[in-house]
Motif scaffolding. Sequence first.
Motif, short mmCIF file in Angstrom:
data_model
loop_
_atom_site.label_atom_id
_atom_site.label_comp_id
_atom_site.label_asym_id
_atom_site.label_seq_id
_atom_site.Cartn_x
_atom_site.Cartn_y
_atom_site.Cartn_z
N ALA A 231 0.83 -1.21 0.00
CA ALA A 231 0.00 0.00 0.00
C ALA A 231 0.86 1.25 0.00
O ALA A 231 0.54 2.24 -0.67
CB ALA A 231 -0.93 -0.02 1.21
N ARG A 232 1.96 1.20 0.71
CA ARG A 232 2.87 2.37 0.77
C ARG A 232 3.62 2.55 -0.55
O ARG A 232 3.97 3.68 -0.92
CB ARG A 232 3.85 2.22 1.93
CG ARG A 232 3.22 2.41 3.31
CD ARG A 232 4.31 2.61 4.36
NE ARG A 232 5.19 1.46 4.46
CZ ARG A 232 5.00 0.44 5.28
NH1 ARG A 232 3.94 0.42 6.09
NH2 ARG A 232 5.86 -0.57 5.33
N LEU A 233 3.89 1.45 -1.24
CA LEU A 233 4.63 1.53 -2.50
C LEU A 233 3.79 2.13 -3.62
O LEU A 233 4.32 2.70 -4.57
CB LEU A 233 5.10 0.13 -2.93
CG LEU A 233 6.21 -0.51 -2.09
CD1 LEU A 233 6.39 -1.97 -2.48
CD2 LEU A 233 7.51 0.25 -2.23
N ALA A 234 2.47 1.99 -3.52
CA ALA A 234 1.58 2.43 -4.59
C ALA A 234 1.53 3.95 -4.68
O ALA A 234 1.35 4.65 -3.69
CB ALA A 234 0.18 1.88 -4.37
N GLN A 235 1.69 4.46 -5.89
CA GLN A 235 1.57 5.89 -6.16
C GLN A 235 0.18 6.25 -6.65
O GLN A 235 -0.19 7.43 -6.70
CB GLN A 235 2.62 6.30 -7.21
CG GLN A 235 4.05 5.99 -6.78
CD GLN A 235 5.00 5.98 -7.96
OE1 GLN A 235 4.77 5.29 -8.95
NE2 GLN A 235 6.08 6.73 -7.87
N GLU A 236 -0.57 5.23 -7.04
CA GLU A 236 -1.89 5.45 -7.62
C GLU A 236 -2.72 4.19 -7.40
O GLU A 236 -2.20 3.09 -7.39
CB GLU A 236 -1.73 5.73 -9.12
CG GLU A 236 -2.93 6.33 -9.80
CD GLU A 236 -2.60 6.75 -11.23
OE1 GLU A 236 -3.51 7.27 -11.90
OE2 GLU A 236 -1.45 6.53 -11.67
N ARG A 237 -4.03 4.38 -7.23
CA ARG A 237 -4.93 3.25 -7.04
C ARG A 237 -5.96 3.23 -8.16
O ARG A 237 -6.52 4.28 -8.50
CB ARG A 237 -5.61 3.32 -5.67
CG ARG A 237 -4.60 3.14 -4.54
CD ARG A 237 -5.15 3.57 -3.19
NE ARG A 237 -4.09 3.59 -2.19
CZ ARG A 237 -3.93 2.68 -1.23
NH1 ARG A 237 -4.79 1.68 -1.12
NH2 ARG A 237 -2.93 2.78 -0.38
N ILE A 238 -6.19 2.05 -8.71
CA ILE A 238 -7.10 1.93 -9.85
C ILE A 238 -8.11 0.82 -9.58
O ILE A 238 -7.87 -0.07 -8.75
CB ILE A 238 -6.33 1.62 -11.15
CG1 ILE A 238 -5.51 0.33 -10.99
CG2 ILE A 238 -5.44 2.79 -11.55
CD1 ILE A 238 -4.88 -0.17 -12.25
N SER A 239 -9.24 0.87 -10.28
CA SER A 239 -10.26 -0.15 -10.10
C SER A 239 -10.85 -0.54 -11.44
O SER A 239 -10.69 0.16 -12.45
CB SER A 239 -11.37 0.36 -9.17
OG SER A 239 -12.04 1.44 -9.79
N ILE A 240 -11.56 -1.65 -11.44
CA ILE A 240 -12.31 -2.10 -12.61
C ILE A 240 -13.79 -1.87 -12.30
O ILE A 240 -14.33 -2.47 -11.36
CB ILE A 240 -12.07 -3.60 -12.89
CG1 ILE A 240 -10.58 -3.86 -13.16
CG2 ILE A 240 -12.92 -4.08 -14.07
CD1 ILE A 240 -10.24 -5.34 -13.26
N PRO A 241 -14.47 -1.01 -13.05
CA PRO A 241 -15.89 -0.77 -12.78
C PRO A 241 -16.72 -2.00 -13.15
O PRO A 241 -16.67 -2.47 -14.28
CB PRO A 241 -16.21 0.43 -13.69
CG PRO A 241 -15.21 0.36 -14.79
CD PRO A 241 -13.96 -0.20 -14.19
N LEU A 242 -17.45 -2.51 -12.20
CA LEU A 242 -18.22 -3.74 -12.40
C LEU A 242 -19.72 -3.45 -12.46
O LEU A 242 -20.21 -2.51 -11.84
CB LEU A 242 -17.93 -4.74 -11.28
CG LEU A 242 -16.47 -5.15 -11.11
CD1 LEU A 242 -16.32 -6.06 -9.91
CD2 LEU A 242 -15.96 -5.84 -12.37
N ALA A 243 -20.43 -4.28 -13.19
CA ALA A 243 -21.88 -4.15 -13.32
C ALA A 243 -22.60 -5.10 -12.37
O ALA A 243 -22.00 -6.01 -11.79
CB ALA A 243 -22.30 -4.43 -14.76
#
Length: 275
Positions: A231-243
Amino acid sequence: MCFRQPTVQRTVTPITSLQNPKVKAARALHRRRQREREGKILLEGVRLIADAVDAGYVPEFLFYTESALENEQAAALVESLQEVAWAVTDEIMAHLADTVTPQGLVAVVPRPALPWPPAVTLLLLCDGVRDPGNMGTLIRAAAGAGVDGIVVPRGNVDVWSPKVLRAAMGAHFHVPLRAGVEWAEVPALLTGLRVRLAEACAATRYFEVDWSLPSALIVGGEASGVGETSARLAQERISIPLARDIESLNVGVAAAVILFEARRQRLERTAHEHS
């Protein structure tokens, strides 16, 4: 293809004893510690063994049953490797195999050690993935999407276990893996990369970011997600929009969706540069 019986006499009389040194050495590779100590892995089935041979990995031992020779591909494989091929009884094969219904073909092969690329532009980092099927899917998807390397630190399932090897279907022989590394070593492997963490509720959607730039994707196990270090290494968080109110995807499927979007963007960029 017609199979000609091996001419080496030792392959004609099946091994019948579980105490045979070759059988005992192969069976020991079911244990992670032994695989690490020996630098060898156990492959099961025609396709996986053939993939290893095609990639240049010559088995130390190839065990087969008489019934396996009814399969044309298996017979041809045994014929081509007759110098290291040993016939065994069905009982011995059941002892060596990891599957409930063995195909009758098991090989001891050197563990792949593909060189780490000098310039990484797309990397997959796994954190807390403990299901062998999921890990195998991740490795296969990453290889297919053209990642430069996969980092699997401690805390994940062993990437060299028989179940992971089967699930990856030969991908281990085509993508560099850094497995079992300490977490303290991970930041250096991410140098120069935009590090993104796949997360179910992140506001930024995975296709809204620029994957044509040097990037790393972090994925975590479904049960507990990623740890604090990731979590600390991540510079950005992304997701997959689900239906349809689906909460999440299998980690292997999710990684494949994201990594192939990265591949799409990169292919598009390449095509644009050459147009």
